[in-house]
Design an enzyme around this catalytic site. Structure first.
Site, PDB file in Angstrom:
ATOM      1  N   ILE A 432      57.398  -4.753  70.690  1.00  0.00           N
ATOM      2  CA  ILE A 432      57.014  -5.130  70.017  1.00  0.00           C
ATOM      3  C   ILE A 432      55.848  -5.491  69.349  1.00  0.00           C
ATOM      4  CG2 ILE A 432      56.574  -7.134  70.935  1.00  0.00           C
ATOM      5  CD1 ILE A 432      57.757  -8.726  68.908  1.00  0.00           C
ATOM      6  N   HIS A 474      63.595  -0.939  78.258  1.00  0.00           N
ATOM      7  CA  HIS A 474      64.116  -1.406  77.295  1.00  0.00           C
ATOM      8  C   HIS A 474      64.321  -3.066  78.539  1.00  0.00           C
ATOM      9  CE1 HIS A 474      64.650   2.762  75.889  1.00  0.00           C
ATOM     10  NE2 HIS A 474      65.374   2.156  75.031  1.00  0.00           N
TER      11      HIS A 474
END
Length: 684
Positions: A432, A474
């Site tokens: 992000i 992740h």
């Protein structure tokens, strides 16, 4: 040749802009807030402003005051912003000079404009994306096809987010004009220091981007070229870049004076291309135009600007009581409604409840669309969170984007501005960060700095958290980073019913909502998370933001005997807490906050006061986290009720979640670690 009346109007406005710059410079103590002027750029800006129609959208940048004059704005209105006055029609005294926004009738529309150079390219391209969507879906008839203009300084074109905007515009052939005003300077950085090519040459690398050069100091060339360009985009619905060469006659800003970094020779070279004398020379070649007439215009505009400035100086400052107005647009969703637990429904996993929520929203709202990385037809999301949606709604409504987190997030500004409801996805929370700039600079501030004219209604879906061997890129948690951003809402559901209800609430909220969706809870495959599966609520179920829940109650007996505590948590923490509590029957109450912001502080404080002992539990690294901040607020607000210091549990302070699952387990909290803390605190 252009008409005499048109050229005289342009000359008058040039003299207005010149008088404004001179007035500001002569009153530096009064004009104390930093500002730039359009001196040198007047011709191209006036031409553009005079040609735009009320159906169009434009994003001026901070030097574009002449563009504003060309569209019909009064100097007085611009000066109210210059002086940060309460009646500033754009931002109510909250923004710098010439950072406009407008929904004014019979004027082109202007979304929120920030000071971050080049950042307007993504939101403004989002406007063009939205207009194209409306046209393709036939959601609205446009008697005159709208054109979008994104104004940029050449120095800003080197920003990476400008390239993301260009790429999307050419890929989807959007109706947008990138107007690049090239004055050879980016503050003290000259063009030869900053680039090997200008914007016109750079744009050649974007296949499908039409390009045109013009002399931006020549009003006739500027007007004719922009007239053709705007008509072409209105007709062809394709992107084009206009490279306008202009001089810089004024200071970079009032705080960075030209004499600090520019030579006399450079200033003289730029002075040769002053648009005013050029237009004056052309006018004097026309029948009936005299030196005296043009001198009179200049004197009239000096007098007019002096009067406007006087009015602006006398205007009132903002009322300090308004400082907290318009952080968010009013939200009608305040109560839980609909059927949360329908009879006879089988339990579903979280990912399916979220998928069905989006599907229902797309069914019920043609203005809704969903896009992001890999959410399109072939895959339907790497977690299958968008499976079948493109098949059901088509590639215009559910589609893949390139790897462009900034564009995915920032484009929602423009989409929302034209009345659409974008649902977008960033593939992993760890990724992000390239989009944080747009989230902070554009999205979070838009409602506040436009005084409520442009709230951003969007959902940003973000799969988050560790799920067993996901590794350092992740598995990350980012809620503390997001929680520092004011002007956005953050949901973090922990079960299937909550994610569906919060998704519906987020969609109907006129404000930006980041939906954090724990990957480890999506499928309830992580041991101990089966309770995340729940009967799926009906399509009418809405769970408002800011309403926490009691995920596990303590017994009255334990509370009365002072043998209880509470755990405040969210996401995976709910299951660590509930599983740990099994070792202490009746002694533990678990609060699932469900949304990070707004936060149900009333429920939290009342629960802490009831028990006197509290643990705040998070999956994030603990130091300087949202969890620690919340613990501090609890201590501050519940101090006299506490029987022990507020405790916190979180991940170890490591830069990333390691790949090896043994190392991951060592880093993260667990039911066992929570149980140990419960035992210690109960015996405190």
């Amino acid at each position: 040749m252009l008409s005499k009346d048109l050229m005289l109007k342009a000359y008058r406005l040039m003299m207005t802009a010149k008088a404004m710059a001179e007035t500001y410079d002569a009153n530096r103590q009064v004009c104390k807030y930093v500002h730039s002027t359009s001196r040198g750029h007047e011709a191209i800006q006036l031409a553009t402003g005079m040609l735009l129609k009320p159906c169009d959208y434009v994003s001026p940048y901070y030097r574009d005051e002449s563009l504003m004059l060309g569209m019909g704005y009064r100097p007085y209105e611009l000066m109210l912003q210059l002086l940060a006055k309460g009646e500033d029609p754009f931002t109510g005294g909250r923004e710098y000079y010439n950072h406009p926004n407008s929904r004014r009738e019979n004027f082109p529309k202007i979304i929120h404009q920030s000071s971050a150079t080049g950042m307007q390219a993504v939101p403004t391209t989002g406007v063009a994306q939205g207009i194209q969507y409306i046209e393709k879906q036939k959601l609205k008839d446009h008697p005159i096809p709208p054109v979008v203009v994104c104004s940029l300084g050449d120095g800003s074109v080197t920003e990476g987010e400008v390239s993301e905007a260009f790429q999307f515009a050419v890929l989807h052939q959007l109706p947008i004009i990138y107007l690049v005003q090239d004055n050879d300077w980016g503050i003290s950085v000259s063009s030869d220091e900053a680039r090997t090519m200008d914007a016109y040459e750079f744009a050649a690398g974007f296949k499908g981007m039409e390009r045109v050069r013009l002399n931006g100091s020549d009003f006739i060339d500027s007007y004719k070229t922009m007239e053709y360009t705007i008509d072409w985009v209105r007709r062809e619905r394709k992107p084009i870049l206009v490279h306008a060469k202009v001089p810089l006659l004024g200071h970079h800003t009032s705080g960075v004076r030209k004499e600090w970094y520019r030579t006399t020779e450079d200033l003289e070279k730029h002075g040769v291309d002053d648009p005013g004398p050029k237009l004056r020379k052309s006018l004097l070649q026309m029948k009936g135009v005299t030196e005296a007439a043009l001198d009179k215009i200049e004197e009239e505009e000096k007098t007019y600007v002096e009067s406007e400035f006087g009015f602006a100086v006398s205007a009132a400052d903002p009322d300090p009581a308004t400082v907290s107005d318009h952080i968010f647009a009013p939200n009608k969703i305040t109560e839980e409604t609909g059927t949360r637990t329908p009879a006879g429904k089988e339990k579903v996993v979280m990912v399916d409840a979220a998928l069905h929520a989006v599907e229902e929203l797309l069914q019920d709202h043609p203005e809704a669309l969903f896009y992001g990385q890999d959410v399109g037809r072939r895959l339907g999301g790497v977690f299958r969170e968008a499976a079948t949606l493109a098949d059901k709604f088509g590639d215009n409504r559910v589609f893949n984007t390139a790897i462009q987190e900034a564009y995915i997030i920032g484009s929602t500004v423009g989409m929302s501005a034209v009345g659409l409801k974008p649902i977008v996805e960033v593939q992993f929370a760890d990724y992000i960060y390239p989009g944080i700039n747009q989230l902070v600079t554009e999205i979070s501030k838009s409602c506040y700095l436009t005084c409520g004219k442009f709230p951003i209604s969007c959902i940003i879906r973000v799969p988050i958290g560790a799920y067993g061997g996901g590794g350092p890129y992740h598995s990350g948690s980012v809620e503390s980073t997001l929680a520092t951003i004011k002007g956005i809402k953050i949901a973090y559901p922990s079960n299937a019913a909550d994610i569906k209800g919060l998704m519906k609430a987020a969609f109907h909220d006129p404000n930006p909502v980041v939906m954090l969706e724990h990957k480890g809870l999506y499928w309830s495959k992580v041991p101990g998370t089966q309770e995340a599966m729940m009967p799926e609520p009906d399509r009418d179920y809405i769970l408002p933001m800011g309403k926490g829940a009691v995920a596990l109650e303590a017994s009255d007996e334990a509370i009365e005997n002072g043998a209880s505590l509470c755990i405040i948590t969210y996401g995976m923490g709910v299951y660590w807490a509930k599983n740990a509590a099994k070792e202490f029957p009746g002694a533990v109450e678990v609060i699932d906050v469900r949304t990070i912001y707004p936060l149900d502080e009333e429920l939290i404080y009342n629960t802490v006061k009831k028990h006197g002992k509290c643990i705040v539990l998070t999956e994030e690294q603990l130091r300087n986290s949202f969890c620690e901040a919340l613990a501090g607020r609890i201590a501050q607000n519940c101090f006299s009720y506490l029987d022990a210091p507020v405790q916190t549990i979180g991940a170890l302070d490591l830069p990333a979640v390691p790949m090896n699952m043994l190392l991951e387990a060592e880093m993260l909290p667990s039911a066992e670690k929570v149980a140990a803390k419960i035992e210690w605190l109960l015996n405190y």
